[in-house]
Design a protein around this motif. Structure first.
Motif: not given
Length: 124
Positions: A31-33, A83-86, A91-94, A121-124
């Motif tokens: 989803d973010i790689n 927002p989904t990517e964030y 989730d990965d950090i957790f 961070i989101i939508a910047k």
């Protein structure tokens, strides 16, 4: 006396291990790689980004590191992170926190910090 967040995350070594693991998980997360895999072609730049991330978490948790990277808005400008990517990144950090056996109260403190950064961070 209560331990600082820095201490609860394992100090310099713990934070370094957690951040490195989280970034590796990002690189495996479909989803973010796409945002992280290009760093494989630029290993020196990748290591700079990793070290900035380590210093950011270290400093932000009360540790001795000095963060010398860009502010969050500038660092993420033009990336248009959703927002989904964030949430995927959180989730990965957790996952990394769980793998390092970080307790729930400490994870709540980390989440509060991550949540406080989302507007930068989101939508910047």
């Amino acid at each position: 006396m209560t331990k600082s967040l820095f201490e609860r995350l394992g100090g310099n070594d713990g934070i370094s291990a957690i951040v490195r693991r989280a970034i590796n998980i990002h690189m495996e997360n479909p989803d973010i790689n796409a945002r992280f895999l290009p760093y494989k072609d630029r290993p020196e730049y990748f290591e700079t980004v990793v070290q900035h991330s380590i210093n950011f978490f270290n400093s932000g948790s009360g540790g001795p590191a000095v963060y010398e990277g860009r502010d969050m808005e500038t660092a993420h400008k033009g990336m248009n992170i959703s927002p989904t990517e964030y949430m995927c990144a959180i989730d990965d950090i957790f996952i990394a926190l769980d793998e390092h056996k970080i307790d729930d109260d400490t994870k709540k403190d980390v989440l509060a910090i991550l949540w406080s950064l989302k507007g930068m961070i989101i939508a910047k």
